[in-house]
Write a protein that holds these residues in place. Structure first.
Motif, PDB file in Angstrom:
ATOM      1  N   ILE A  83       0.863  -1.184   0.000  1.00 24.02           N
ATOM      2  CA  ILE A  83       0.000   0.000   0.000  1.00 24.02           C
ATOM      3  C   ILE A  83       0.897   1.230   0.000  1.00 24.02           C
ATOM      4  N   THR A  84       0.642   2.156  -0.907  1.00 25.41           N
ATOM      5  CA  THR A  84       1.452   3.365  -1.005  1.00 25.41           C
ATOM      6  C   THR A  84       0.566   4.601  -0.942  1.00 25.41           C
ATOM      7  N   CYS A  85       1.203   5.750  -0.884  1.00 29.97           N
ATOM      8  CA  CYS A  85       0.463   7.010  -0.942  1.00 29.97           C
ATOM      9  C   CYS A  85       1.227   7.990  -1.820  1.00 29.97           C
ATOM     10  N   SER A  86       0.612   9.128  -2.071  1.00 29.21           N
ATOM     11  CA  SER A  86       1.204  10.155  -2.924  1.00 29.21           C
ATOM     12  C   SER A  86       1.651  11.354  -2.088  1.00 29.21           C
ATOM     13  N   GLN A  87       2.596  12.102  -2.612  1.00 35.22           N
ATOM     14  CA  GLN A  87       3.045  13.327  -1.949  1.00 35.22           C
ATOM     15  C   GLN A  87       1.897  14.301  -1.728  1.00 35.22           C
ATOM     16  N   MET A  88       0.926  14.280  -2.633  1.00 36.78           N
ATOM     17  CA  MET A  88      -0.148  15.257  -2.593  1.00 36.78           C
ATOM     18  C   MET A  88      -1.376  14.772  -1.833  1.00 36.78           C
ATOM     19  N   ASP A  89      -1.286  13.617  -1.206  1.00 36.61           N
ATOM     20  CA  ASP A  89      -2.383  13.148  -0.364  1.00 36.61           C
ATOM     21  C   ASP A  89      -2.416  13.944   0.938  1.00 36.61           C
ATOM     22  N   PHE A  90      -3.608  14.102   1.498  1.00 29.06           N
ATOM     23  CA  PHE A  90      -3.736  14.784   2.777  1.00 29.06           C
ATOM     24  C   PHE A  90      -3.393  13.827   3.918  1.00 29.06           C
ATOM     25  N   VAL A  91      -2.717  14.354   4.931  1.00 28.26           N
ATOM     26  CA  VAL A  91      -2.318  13.546   6.088  1.00 28.26           C
ATOM     27  C   VAL A  91      -3.532  12.880   6.723  1.00 28.26           C
ATOM     28  N   GLU A  92      -4.625  13.645   6.856  1.00 33.76           N
ATOM     29  CA  GLU A  92      -5.823  13.109   7.501  1.00 33.76           C
ATOM     30  C   GLU A  92      -6.375  11.902   6.758  1.00 33.76           C
ATOM     31  N   GLU A  93      -6.290  11.922   5.425  1.00 31.74           N
ATOM     32  CA  GLU A  93      -6.805  10.806   4.631  1.00 31.74           C
ATOM     33  C   GLU A  93      -5.877   9.598   4.723  1.00 31.74           C
ATOM     34  N   VAL A  94      -4.576   9.842   4.685  1.00 29.20           N
ATOM     35  CA  VAL A  94      -3.607   8.751   4.780  1.00 29.20           C
ATOM     36  C   VAL A  94      -3.687   8.071   6.138  1.00 29.20           C
ATOM     37  N   ALA A  95      -4.039   8.842   7.178  1.00 29.69           N
ATOM     38  CA  ALA A  95      -4.154   8.269   8.527  1.00 29.69           C
ATOM     39  C   ALA A  95      -5.146   7.110   8.553  1.00 29.69           C
ATOM     40  N   THR A  96      -6.164   7.158   7.701  1.00 26.57           N
ATOM     41  CA  THR A  96      -7.160   6.082   7.686  1.00 26.57           C
ATOM     42  C   THR A  96      -6.556   4.766   7.191  1.00 26.57           C
ATOM     43  N   ASN A  97      -5.514   4.845   6.349  1.00 25.84           N
ATOM     44  CA  ASN A  97      -4.856   3.623   5.877  1.00 25.84           C
ATOM     45  C   ASN A  97      -4.138   2.909   7.019  1.00 25.84           C
ATOM     46  N   PHE A  98      -3.492   3.688   7.881  1.00 24.30           N
ATOM     47  CA  PHE A  98      -2.797   3.084   9.021  1.00 24.30           C
ATOM     48  C   PHE A  98      -3.797   2.382   9.943  1.00 24.30           C
ATOM     49  N   TYR A  99      -4.946   3.005  10.108  1.00 26.99           N
ATOM     50  CA  TYR A  99      -5.976   2.427  10.976  1.00 26.99           C
ATOM     51  C   TYR A  99      -6.618   1.206  10.325  1.00 26.99           C
ATOM     52  N   GLN A 100      -6.945   1.318   9.036  1.00 28.71           N
ATOM     53  CA  GLN A 100      -7.672   0.250   8.360  1.00 28.71           C
ATOM     54  C   GLN A 100      -6.832  -1.002   8.142  1.00 28.71           C
ATOM     55  N   TYR A 101      -5.556  -0.792   7.741  1.00 25.16           N
ATOM     56  CA  TYR A 101      -4.726  -1.932   7.364  1.00 25.16           C
ATOM     57  C   TYR A 101      -3.742  -2.351   8.456  1.00 25.16           C
ATOM     58  N   LYS A 102      -3.735  -1.637   9.594  1.00 25.93           N
ATOM     59  CA  LYS A 102      -2.861  -1.980  10.720  1.00 25.93           C
ATOM     60  C   LYS A 102      -1.395  -2.063  10.279  1.00 25.93           C
ATOM     61  N   ILE A 103      -0.932  -1.023   9.597  1.00 21.28           N
ATOM     62  CA  ILE A 103       0.438  -0.994   9.105  1.00 21.28           C
ATOM     63  C   ILE A 103       1.226   0.104   9.815  1.00 21.28           C
ATOM     64  N   GLY A 104       2.543   0.025   9.723  1.00 23.46           N
ATOM     65  CA  GLY A 104       3.378   0.992  10.431  1.00 23.46           C
ATOM     66  C   GLY A 104       4.078   1.970   9.527  1.00 23.46           C
ATOM     67  N   CYS A 105       4.015   1.745   8.213  1.00 21.88           N
ATOM     68  CA  CYS A 105       4.762   2.598   7.287  1.00 21.88           C
ATOM     69  C   CYS A 105       4.123   2.555   5.909  1.00 21.88           C
ATOM     70  N   LEU A 106       4.158   3.685   5.213  1.00 19.16           N
ATOM     71  CA  LEU A 106       3.674   3.758   3.833  1.00 19.16           C
ATOM     72  C   LEU A 106       4.767   4.369   2.957  1.00 19.16           C
ATOM     73  N   PRO A 107       5.185   3.678   1.896  1.00 18.73           N
ATOM     74  CA  PRO A 107       6.062   4.313   0.908  1.00 18.73           C
ATOM     75  C   PRO A 107       5.299   5.415   0.172  1.00 18.73           C
ATOM     76  N   VAL A 108       5.994   6.479  -0.136  1.00 14.40           N
ATOM     77  CA  VAL A 108       5.416   7.597  -0.897  1.00 14.40           C
ATOM     78  C   VAL A 108       5.963   7.509  -2.313  1.00 14.40           C
ATOM     79  N   VAL A 109       5.071   7.476  -3.287  1.00 12.63           N
ATOM     80  CA  VAL A 109       5.504   7.327  -4.671  1.00 12.63           C
ATOM     81  C   VAL A 109       5.030   8.496  -5.523  1.00 12.63           C
TER      82      VAL A 109
END
Length: 214
Positions: A83-109
């Protein structure tokens, strides 16, 4: 706030041919807890964590087996379908990925290539900062009707009292016709502001009588 404002550099990476022993050397430095696995085009094809490495190691009672594991390539333990995210994603939206997928890190592409990393600690620290919790301040929670312009009306009351608002959060109330407004204000004594809000007819949820008796 955007991910590009809080992401870390991605200068620590491995290829799938690198060994678990090489990953252990990186983790032992204590600078990172996750390592993206990339191909020759800098595309993310996997990720490993220090926990993945610990789980792969046999008991210290069998040193020969540990030595053998050191030579195993990281593609045998890496997580794929990352699971990755973009530089232009909002922090608040990306936070839901950490909660939903129980992960500790997201690569930014960007354009499919790795440009950085963002961890759950980075996101948590940013959200705490956005609330103003680090600053000397007080918190007031109001129950208001869910209607257009209500936030502006309440803010006007603060402005008339010359109170600086550090942050505002909006939560759904149990009653769908209402919402909860949480104000963090730049004063350590909110009593006069609370009195004013009550005078204006607003319902104060916090501080309440129970909290004042603690």
């Amino acid at each position: 706030m955007l991910i590009q404002d809080i992401m870390r550099s991605s200068n620590v990476t491995l290829k799938k041919e690198n060994t678990i022993g090489e990953a252990i050397t990186i983790f032992r430095k204590g600078e990172v807890r996750h390592i993206p696995i990339i191909n020759d085009d800098s595309e993310v094809i996997g990720i490993i964590s220090d926990r993945d490495v610990r789980d792969a190691l046999p008991s210290t009672l069998f040193p020969q087996e540990i030595s053998n594991v050191f030579q195993v390539s990281v593609d045998k333990i890496m997580t794929t379908n990352v699971i990755t995210c973009s530089q232009m994603d909002f922090v608040e939206e990306v936070a839901t990925n950490f909660y939903q997928y129980k992960i500790g890190c997201l690569p930014v592409v960007s354009s499919g290539k790795l440009v950085g990393l963002v961890t759950e600690i980075d996101v948590l620290h940013t959200l705490v900062t956005l609330t103003g919790a680090y600053q000397p301040s007080s918190q007031i929670e109001l129950l208001v009707r869910d209607q257009p312009g209500i936030l502006s009306e309440v803010v006007t009351v603060f402005a008339k009292e010359n109170i600086n608002i550090v942050s505002v959060l909006v939560y759904p109330a149990k009653d769908p016709l209402h919402k909860v407004l949480v104000f963090r204000i730049q004063t350590m004594n909110p009593l006069s502001m609370i009195t004013k809000l009550k005078t204006e007819g607003y319902t104060i949820l916090w501080p309440n009588e129970a909290s004042e008796s603690i």
